[in-house]
Design a protein around this motif. Structure first.
Motif, PDB file in Angstrom:
ATOM      1  N   ILE A  95      -3.781  10.017   3.097  1.00 50.32           N
ATOM      2  CA  ILE A  95      -4.801   9.036   2.714  1.00 50.32           C
ATOM      3  C   ILE A  95      -6.057   9.215   3.563  1.00 50.32           C
ATOM      4  O   ILE A  95      -7.177   9.172   3.052  1.00 50.32           O
ATOM      5  CB  ILE A  95      -4.238   7.604   2.828  1.00 50.32           C
ATOM      6  CG1 ILE A  95      -3.103   7.426   1.814  1.00 50.32           C
ATOM      7  CG2 ILE A  95      -5.342   6.565   2.606  1.00 50.32           C
ATOM      8  CD1 ILE A  95      -2.278   6.187   2.020  1.00 50.32           C
ATOM      9  N   GLN A  96      -5.865   9.451   4.843  1.00 52.52           N
ATOM     10  CA  GLN A  96      -7.011   9.639   5.729  1.00 52.52           C
ATOM     11  C   GLN A  96      -7.840  10.857   5.329  1.00 52.52           C
ATOM     12  O   GLN A  96      -9.067  10.833   5.386  1.00 52.52           O
ATOM     13  CB  GLN A  96      -6.554   9.773   7.188  1.00 52.52           C
ATOM     14  CG  GLN A  96      -7.696   9.734   8.179  1.00 52.52           C
ATOM     15  CD  GLN A  96      -8.467   8.422   8.114  1.00 52.52           C
ATOM     16  OE1 GLN A  96      -7.877   7.344   8.148  1.00 52.52           O
ATOM     17  NE2 GLN A  96      -9.782   8.502   7.994  1.00 52.52           N
ATOM     18  N   THR A  97      -7.193  11.907   4.897  1.00 54.29           N
ATOM     19  CA  THR A  97      -7.892  13.123   4.473  1.00 54.29           C
ATOM     20  C   THR A  97      -8.853  12.832   3.322  1.00 54.29           C
ATOM     21  O   THR A  97     -10.010  13.247   3.358  1.00 54.29           O
ATOM     22  CB  THR A  97      -6.881  14.219   4.068  1.00 54.29           C
ATOM     23  OG1 THR A  97      -6.082  14.549   5.204  1.00 54.29           O
ATOM     24  CG2 THR A  97      -7.575  15.459   3.552  1.00 54.29           C
ATOM     25  N   VAL A  98      -8.390  12.117   2.316  1.00 50.54           N
ATOM     26  CA  VAL A  98      -9.280  11.812   1.182  1.00 50.54           C
ATOM     27  C   VAL A  98     -10.321  10.772   1.570  1.00 50.54           C
ATOM     28  O   VAL A  98     -11.460  10.833   1.104  1.00 50.54           O
ATOM     29  CB  VAL A  98      -8.495  11.409  -0.089  1.00 50.54           C
ATOM     30  CG1 VAL A  98      -7.684  12.578  -0.611  1.00 50.54           C
ATOM     31  CG2 VAL A  98      -7.623  10.193   0.125  1.00 50.54           C
ATOM     32  N   PRO A 103     -15.432   8.240   1.824  1.00 53.08           N
ATOM     33  CA  PRO A 103     -15.026   6.953   2.387  1.00 53.08           C
ATOM     34  C   PRO A 103     -15.366   5.735   1.524  1.00 53.08           C
ATOM     35  O   PRO A 103     -14.736   4.698   1.665  1.00 53.08           O
ATOM     36  CB  PRO A 103     -15.754   6.891   3.728  1.00 53.08           C
ATOM     37  CG  PRO A 103     -16.820   7.910   3.662  1.00 53.08           C
ATOM     38  CD  PRO A 103     -16.424   8.923   2.649  1.00 53.08           C
ATOM     39  N   ALA A 104     -16.317   5.846   0.622  1.00 56.11           N
ATOM     40  CA  ALA A 104     -16.728   4.681  -0.163  1.00 56.11           C
ATOM     41  C   ALA A 104     -15.805   4.396  -1.343  1.00 56.11           C
ATOM     42  O   ALA A 104     -15.877   3.322  -1.940  1.00 56.11           O
ATOM     43  CB  ALA A 104     -18.156   4.871  -0.670  1.00 56.11           C
ATOM     44  N   ALA A 105     -14.937   5.335  -1.688  1.00 57.05           N
ATOM     45  CA  ALA A 105     -14.071   5.173  -2.866  1.00 57.05           C
ATOM     46  C   ALA A 105     -12.695   4.641  -2.478  1.00 57.05           C
ATOM     47  O   ALA A 105     -12.219   4.859  -1.369  1.00 57.05           O
ATOM     48  CB  ALA A 105     -13.912   6.513  -3.577  1.00 57.05           C
ATOM     49  N   GLU A 106     -12.080   3.958  -3.419  1.00 55.49           N
ATOM     50  CA  GLU A 106     -10.675   3.574  -3.288  1.00 55.49           C
ATOM     51  C   GLU A 106      -9.857   4.768  -3.784  1.00 55.49           C
ATOM     52  O   GLU A 106     -10.174   5.357  -4.809  1.00 55.49           O
ATOM     53  CB  GLU A 106     -10.380   2.333  -4.127  1.00 55.49           C
ATOM     54  CG  GLU A 106      -8.954   1.886  -4.104  1.00 55.49           C
ATOM     55  CD  GLU A 106      -8.487   1.459  -2.726  1.00 55.49           C
ATOM     56  OE1 GLU A 106      -7.375   1.857  -2.346  1.00 55.49           O
ATOM     57  OE2 GLU A 106      -9.218   0.745  -2.024  1.00 55.49           O
ATOM     58  N   LEU A 145      -2.679   9.179  -5.812  1.00 51.22           N
ATOM     59  CA  LEU A 145      -3.618   9.355  -4.714  1.00 51.22           C
ATOM     60  C   LEU A 145      -4.752  10.228  -5.231  1.00 51.22           C
ATOM     61  O   LEU A 145      -4.572  11.423  -5.484  1.00 51.22           O
ATOM     62  CB  LEU A 145      -2.937  10.020  -3.510  1.00 51.22           C
ATOM     63  CG  LEU A 145      -3.820  10.301  -2.301  1.00 51.22           C
ATOM     64  CD1 LEU A 145      -4.417   9.012  -1.730  1.00 51.22           C
ATOM     65  CD2 LEU A 145      -3.035  11.048  -1.232  1.00 51.22           C
ATOM     66  N   SER A 146      -5.898   9.616  -5.436  1.00 47.82           N
ATOM     67  CA  SER A 146      -7.056  10.299  -5.988  1.00 47.82           C
ATOM     68  C   SER A 146      -7.914  10.872  -4.869  1.00 47.82           C
ATOM     69  O   SER A 146      -8.306  10.150  -3.954  1.00 47.82           O
ATOM     70  CB  SER A 146      -7.884   9.321  -6.833  1.00 47.82           C
ATOM     71  OG  SER A 146      -9.026   9.952  -7.337  1.00 47.82           O
ATOM     72  N   ALA A 147      -8.207  12.148  -4.961  1.00 42.36           N
ATOM     73  CA  ALA A 147      -9.039  12.800  -3.951  1.00 42.36           C
ATOM     74  C   ALA A 147     -10.496  12.391  -4.094  1.00 42.36           C
ATOM     75  O   ALA A 147     -11.291  12.594  -3.197  1.00 42.36           O
ATOM     76  CB  ALA A 147      -8.908  14.316  -4.073  1.00 42.36           C
ATOM     77  N   GLN A 148     -10.825  11.825  -5.229  1.00 41.84           N
ATOM     78  CA  GLN A 148     -12.187  11.379  -5.500  1.00 41.84           C
ATOM     79  C   GLN A 148     -12.122   9.956  -6.035  1.00 41.84           C
ATOM     80  O   GLN A 148     -11.120   9.299  -5.864  1.00 41.84           O
ATOM     81  CB  GLN A 148     -12.812  12.312  -6.514  1.00 41.84           C
ATOM     82  CG  GLN A 148     -11.953  12.436  -7.782  1.00 41.84           C
ATOM     83  CD  GLN A 148     -12.126  13.749  -8.469  1.00 41.84           C
ATOM     84  OE1 GLN A 148     -13.230  14.209  -8.583  1.00 41.84           O
ATOM     85  NE2 GLN A 148     -11.052  14.358  -8.915  1.00 41.84           N
ATOM     86  N   THR A 167      -1.139  -0.449 -16.912  1.00 45.19           N
ATOM     87  CA  THR A 167      -2.303  -1.083 -16.327  1.00 45.19           C
ATOM     88  C   THR A 167      -2.371  -0.562 -14.901  1.00 45.19           C
ATOM     89  O   THR A 167      -1.347  -0.232 -14.305  1.00 45.19           O
ATOM     90  CB  THR A 167      -2.237  -2.629 -16.391  1.00 45.19           C
ATOM     91  OG1 THR A 167      -3.484  -3.169 -15.992  1.00 45.19           O
ATOM     92  CG2 THR A 167      -1.118  -3.197 -15.553  1.00 45.19           C
ATOM     93  N   VAL A 168      -3.564  -0.454 -14.375  1.00 44.10           N
ATOM     94  CA  VAL A 168      -3.767   0.198 -13.092  1.00 44.10           C
ATOM     95  C   VAL A 168      -4.280  -0.818 -12.075  1.00 44.10           C
ATOM     96  O   VAL A 168      -5.179  -1.599 -12.362  1.00 44.10           O
ATOM     97  CB  VAL A 168      -4.778   1.365 -13.221  1.00 44.10           C
ATOM     98  CG1 VAL A 168      -4.955   2.071 -11.884  1.00 44.10           C
ATOM     99  CG2 VAL A 168      -4.324   2.342 -14.292  1.00 44.10           C
ATOM    100  N   ARG A 169      -3.687  -0.779 -10.882  1.00 40.67           N
ATOM    101  CA  ARG A 169      -4.142  -1.621  -9.774  1.00 40.67           C
ATOM    102  C   ARG A 169      -4.231  -0.765  -8.528  1.00 40.67           C
ATOM    103  O   ARG A 169      -3.443   0.167  -8.343  1.00 40.67           O
ATOM    104  CB  ARG A 169      -3.170  -2.780  -9.509  1.00 40.67           C
ATOM    105  CG  ARG A 169      -3.033  -3.776 -10.655  1.00 40.67           C
ATOM    106  CD  ARG A 169      -4.345  -4.485 -10.966  1.00 40.67           C
ATOM    107  NE  ARG A 169      -4.210  -5.587 -11.887  1.00 40.67           N
ATOM    108  CZ  ARG A 169      -4.260  -5.506 -13.217  1.00 40.67           C
ATOM    109  NH1 ARG A 169      -4.419  -4.329 -13.790  1.00 40.67           N
ATOM    110  NH2 ARG A 169      -4.145  -6.572 -13.966  1.00 40.67           N
ATOM    111  N   ASN A 170      -5.164  -1.110  -7.650  1.00 42.34           N
ATOM    112  CA  ASN A 170      -5.261  -0.352  -6.403  1.00 42.34           C
ATOM    113  C   ASN A 170      -4.324  -0.956  -5.358  1.00 42.34           C
ATOM    114  O   ASN A 170      -3.755  -2.031  -5.544  1.00 42.34           O
ATOM    115  CB  ASN A 170      -6.705  -0.248  -5.902  1.00 42.34           C
ATOM    116  CG  ASN A 170      -7.302  -1.564  -5.489  1.00 42.34           C
ATOM    117  OD1 ASN A 170      -6.661  -2.414  -4.875  1.00 42.34           O
ATOM    118  ND2 ASN A 170      -8.573  -1.754  -5.815  1.00 42.34           N
ATOM    119  N   ARG A 171      -4.171  -0.234  -4.279  1.00 46.76           N
ATOM    120  CA  ARG A 171      -3.219  -0.631  -3.232  1.00 46.76           C
ATOM    121  C   ARG A 171      -3.613  -1.951  -2.577  1.00 46.76           C
ATOM    122  O   ARG A 171      -2.754  -2.783  -2.273  1.00 46.76           O
ATOM    123  CB  ARG A 171      -3.129   0.476  -2.190  1.00 46.76           C
ATOM    124  CG  ARG A 171      -2.067   0.220  -1.142  1.00 46.76           C
ATOM    125  CD  ARG A 171      -2.018   1.369  -0.171  1.00 46.76           C
ATOM    126  NE  ARG A 171      -0.911   1.216   0.753  1.00 46.76           N
ATOM    127  CZ  ARG A 171      -0.769   1.960   1.828  1.00 46.76           C
ATOM    128  NH1 ARG A 171      -1.639   2.912   2.115  1.00 46.76           N
ATOM    129  NH2 ARG A 171       0.257   1.783   2.626  1.00 46.76           N
TER     130      ARG A 171
END
Length: 183
Positions: A95-98, A103-106, A145-148, A167-171
């Motif tokens: 997660i830290q790598t992406v 940094p501005a994206a989820e 885990l989206s790289a972008q 349906t999609v939700r973020n962490r």
């Protein structure tokens, strides 16, 4: 039993606009207890002794009657949500790598379905759209885990089309809902 209803496509842009107070009122009128919503995208926490299948039918019908449009619904128990979060497959380093790159994206998302996920279909898509995105298949969910930005991910777009109940939700959203369940 504690449940979470995840509605799809509510308050996205200018479409399908509803107030969460109206959604809470709908749940209360149907006899559900301790109804809470989280953010404006249709996440409803509630208690019921009814069977899951009965809740699904009742909510779908009442929602359409009340708001004049259909919204797909995914239902999870509090226990199921706890398991989804406990089984989280990505490491802090991944997660830290992406995050370091953008940094501005989820970057962490959950595709939630009412159906068991077709593992082979997900694997095929992941092979076809090899990027830096990563996927892991749970029982009725996909960890992504989206790289972008998810909006720019071809794999993310294709995953959403695998099952019309997704349906999609973020962490952050799922973590906050989990907190609300224990408060």
């Amino acid at each position: 039993m504690n449940y979470i209803a995840f509605f799809r496509g509510i308050n996205v842009g200018s479409k399908n606009r509803i107030k969460m107070i109206d959604l809470r009122e709908l749940f209360s009128c149907l006899g559900y207890q301790n109804v809470k919503t989280y953010i404006q995208s249709g996440n409803v926490i509630f208690e019921s002794n009814k069977q899951e299948s009965m809740i699904m039918v009742e909510l779908a019908q009442a929602f359409t009657e009340r708001f004049g449009f259909e919204s797909k619904l995914v239902l999870r128990t509090a226990e199921e949500l706890a398991t989804i979060l406990a089984d989280f497959p990505f490491t802090a380093a991944e997660i830290q790598t992406v995050n370091d790159r953008l940094p501005a994206a989820e970057h962490v998302y959950f595709y939630l379905s009412n159906n068991e996920v077709d593992v082979s279909a997900v694997e095929k898509l992941a092979e076809e759209f090899i990027e830096e995105d990563k996927v892991f298949v749970g029982k009725r969910e996909i960890y992504f885990l989206s790289a972008q930005s998810i909006r720019n991910s071809k794999l993310g777009t294709k995953l959403a089309k695998l099952d019309d109940s997704f349906t999609v939700r973020n962490r952050k959203t799922l973590n906050k809902i989990s907190e609300l369940l224990t408060s």
